[in-house]
Design an enzyme around this catalytic site. Sequence first.
Site, PDB file in Angstrom:
ATOM      1  N   GLU A 102       0.829  -1.217   0.000  1.00 30.79           N
ATOM      2  CA  GLU A 102       0.000   0.000   0.000  1.00 30.79           C
ATOM      3  C   GLU A 102       0.857   1.259   0.000  1.00 30.79           C
ATOM      4  O   GLU A 102       2.083   1.208   0.188  1.00 30.79           O
ATOM      5  CB  GLU A 102      -0.940   0.010   1.194  1.00 30.79           C
ATOM      6  CG  GLU A 102      -0.219   0.084   2.529  1.00 30.79           C
ATOM      7  CD  GLU A 102      -1.017   0.784   3.615  1.00 30.79           C
ATOM      8  OE1 GLU A 102      -1.459   1.931   3.377  1.00 30.79           O
ATOM      9  OE2 GLU A 102      -1.174   0.199   4.698  1.00 30.79           O
ATOM     10  N   LYS A 161      -5.857  10.688   0.734  1.00 31.44           N
ATOM     11  CA  LYS A 161      -5.851   9.375   1.391  1.00 31.44           C
ATOM     12  C   LYS A 161      -7.085   8.635   0.875  1.00 31.44           C
ATOM     13  O   LYS A 161      -8.214   8.998   1.189  1.00 31.44           O
ATOM     14  CB  LYS A 161      -5.908   9.560   2.915  1.00 31.44           C
ATOM     15  CG  LYS A 161      -5.981   8.259   3.697  1.00 31.44           C
ATOM     16  CD  LYS A 161      -6.039   8.529   5.199  1.00 31.44           C
ATOM     17  CE  LYS A 161      -6.479   7.283   5.953  1.00 31.44           C
ATOM     18  NZ  LYS A 161      -6.698   7.540   7.391  1.00 31.44           N
ATOM     19  N   ASP A 164     -16.665   5.887  14.280  1.00 26.21           N
ATOM     20  CA  ASP A 164     -15.466   5.766  13.445  1.00 26.21           C
ATOM     21  C   ASP A 164     -15.032   4.300  13.339  1.00 26.21           C
ATOM     22  O   ASP A 164     -14.406   3.751  14.240  1.00 26.21           O
ATOM     23  CB  ASP A 164     -14.337   6.632  14.021  1.00 26.21           C
ATOM     24  CG  ASP A 164     -13.159   6.753  13.068  1.00 26.21           C
ATOM     25  OD1 ASP A 164     -13.100   6.009  12.074  1.00 26.21           O
ATOM     26  OD2 ASP A 164     -12.289   7.601  13.327  1.00 26.21           O
ATOM     27  N   SER A 201     -13.168   1.835  10.438  1.00 24.82           N
ATOM     28  CA  SER A 201     -12.454   1.901   9.156  1.00 24.82           C
ATOM     29  C   SER A 201     -13.162   1.080   8.079  1.00 24.82           C
ATOM     30  O   SER A 201     -13.651  -0.031   8.319  1.00 24.82           O
ATOM     31  CB  SER A 201     -11.037   1.372   9.327  1.00 24.82           C
ATOM     32  OG  SER A 201     -10.392   1.338   8.071  1.00 24.82           O
ATOM     33  N   ALA A 202     -13.176   1.639   6.875  1.00 22.53           N
ATOM     34  CA  ALA A 202     -13.721   0.925   5.713  1.00 22.53           C
ATOM     35  C   ALA A 202     -12.870  -0.300   5.353  1.00 22.53           C
ATOM     36  O   ALA A 202     -13.306  -1.140   4.560  1.00 22.53           O
ATOM     37  CB  ALA A 202     -13.818   1.869   4.520  1.00 22.53           C
ATOM     38  N   ASP A 203     -11.679  -0.417   5.944  1.00 26.02           N
ATOM     39  CA  ASP A 203     -10.849  -1.613   5.717  1.00 26.02           C
ATOM     40  C   ASP A 203     -11.609  -2.888   6.096  1.00 26.02           C
ATOM     41  O   ASP A 203     -11.437  -3.933   5.462  1.00 26.02           O
ATOM     42  CB  ASP A 203      -9.565  -1.567   6.565  1.00 26.02           C
ATOM     43  CG  ASP A 203      -8.595  -0.472   6.132  1.00 26.02           C
ATOM     44  OD1 ASP A 203      -8.814   0.144   5.075  1.00 26.02           O
ATOM     45  OD2 ASP A 203      -7.606  -0.253   6.871  1.00 26.02           O
ATOM     46  N   LYS A 247      -3.751  -1.900  15.299  1.00 24.47           N
ATOM     47  CA  LYS A 247      -3.021  -1.093  16.270  1.00 24.47           C
ATOM     48  C   LYS A 247      -3.797  -0.984  17.570  1.00 24.47           C
ATOM     49  O   LYS A 247      -5.014  -0.874  17.568  1.00 24.47           O
ATOM     50  CB  LYS A 247      -2.803   0.312  15.712  1.00 24.47           C
ATOM     51  CG  LYS A 247      -1.880   0.353  14.534  1.00 24.47           C
ATOM     52  CD  LYS A 247      -1.824   1.770  14.002  1.00 24.47           C
ATOM     53  CE  LYS A 247      -1.669   1.841  12.527  1.00 24.47           C
ATOM     54  NZ  LYS A 247      -2.663   1.325  11.665  1.00 24.47           N
TER      55      LYS A 247
HETATM   56  N1  PSU Z   1      -0.838   0.934   9.203  1.00 23.58           N
HETATM   57  C1  PSU Z   1       0.308   1.626   9.345  1.00 23.58           C
HETATM   58  N2  PSU Z   1       0.373   2.877   8.878  1.00 23.58           N
HETATM   59  C2  PSU Z   1      -0.679   3.427   8.205  1.00 23.58           C
HETATM   60  C3  PSU Z   1      -1.889   2.689   8.036  1.00 23.58           C
HETATM   61  C4  PSU Z   1      -1.901   1.449   8.551  1.00 23.58           C
HETATM   62  O1  PSU Z   1       1.271   1.123   9.917  1.00 23.58           O
HETATM   63  O2  PSU Z   1      -0.549   4.554   7.755  1.00 23.58           O
HETATM   64  C5  PSU Z   1      -3.018   3.246   7.215  1.00 23.58           C
HETATM   65  C6  PSU Z   1      -3.520   2.126   6.274  1.00 23.58           C
HETATM   66  O3  PSU Z   1      -3.489   2.609   4.956  1.00 23.58           O
HETATM   67  C7  PSU Z   1      -4.935   1.860   6.726  1.00 23.58           C
HETATM   68  C8  PSU Z   1      -5.311   3.234   7.211  1.00 23.58           C
HETATM   69  O4  PSU Z   1      -5.758   1.374   5.705  1.00 23.58           O
HETATM   70  O5  PSU Z   1      -4.154   3.662   7.923  1.00 23.58           O
HETATM   71  C9  PSU Z   1      -6.549   3.207   8.069  1.00 23.58           C
HETATM   72  O6  PSU Z   1      -7.068   4.498   8.127  1.00 23.58           O
HETATM   73  P1  PSU Z   1      -8.552   4.730   8.695  1.00 23.58           P
HETATM   74  O7  PSU Z   1      -8.463   4.323  10.140  1.00 23.58           O
HETATM   75  O8  PSU Z   1      -8.798   6.215   8.506  1.00 23.58           O
HETATM   76  O9  PSU Z   1      -9.484   3.873   7.897  1.00 23.58           O
HETATM   77 MN    MN Z   2     -11.905   6.338  10.197  1.00 26.29          MN
END
Ligand code: PSU
Ligand code: MN
Length: 308
Positions: free
Chosen positions: A30, A91, A143, A145-147, A164
């Site tokens: 990514e 992003k 909140d 994540s869409a992941d 994390k």
């Molecule tokens: N893990 C890392 N560093 C990052 C991310 C994940 O060590 O920068 C990023 C990834 O791209 C993940 C995103 O998909 O953070 C998640 O963001 P959000 O919580 O806004 O969906």
């Molecule tokens: Mn988010």
Amino acid sequence: MTCPPHHPPLVFSPEVARAQDEGRAIVALESTIITHGMPWPQNLETARSVEDAVRAAGAVPATIAVMAGAIHIGLDTGQLEALARTPDAMKLSRADLAVCLAQGRTGATTVAATMICAHLAGIAVFATGGIGGVHRGASDSFDISADLQELAQTPVTVVAAGAKAILDLPKTLEVLETLGVPVIAYGQTALPAFWSRDSGLTAPLRMDSAAEIAAAHRMRAVLGLKGGQLVTNPIPEADEIPLREVLPVIEQALGDAREQGIRAKTVTPFLLDRLFVLTEGRSLSANVALVHNNARLAAAIARALITV
Ligand code: PSU
Ligand code: MN
């Protein structure tokens, strides 16, 4: 207004195009980790060394990003450096991808968007650091994540070091279970937590070899199941920050985020940056080590997938 193309605007690097012709193992990487996850110049150094780790493990890396309105599958050194110097790149998650392309803009792909692009490009395995998940306080902020949704619908095996500990890990596991996403711990029973090997939670599933993980990936396709697999690979012992050491720092970073009213897309980058400052760089060296470790495992899975 121009007509949209009939095919996705994919641009393959020569290295990846050759690998596809030769039927070699390929690992997607990514780019949000480069633009939003790490500071310059460690972001560029890591992007390069992770690619080398994939090559050393016998597979071909395909770093994915959107540049000037095209989805790039594999970046050359100049493109990688240009992206690493563009901290204001968009992003991109599932919601943003088509808009960024239609506007001819440049953006870094999160786990969700990288899965979409990898699948379009015919790549089944993807290595990252950590996935997004259910944020602490999600019952108020909503909140999530869409992941997580992406793992439920796009058939890519994602290798991460767990979610994390800045997230609500029990809730993240519950949502993944509801969505039907297999969460597999590699080589241990505990769910890893990114900088720490043990989150204190037991992972729903455990597998001990790349071949088994590849077999499960194939089995999902045979069964007609949508979605991918999440493989959580513990950070090497020598590089970890144990949970009891990292938790107080996370609490402080979360407090700072609350105080400064940080919301939505900026939450994860803000917290990662605070952790970097508060741990005097230790969180970053751990992050680099775990990404390398994940790249090696992903390469082994990709290789197992092409051996029939
Ligand atoms: N893990 C890392 N560093 C990052 C991310 C994940 O060590 O920068 C990023 C990834 O791209 C993940 C995103 O998909 O953070 C998640 O963001 P959000 O919580 O806004 O969906
Ligand atoms: Mn988010």
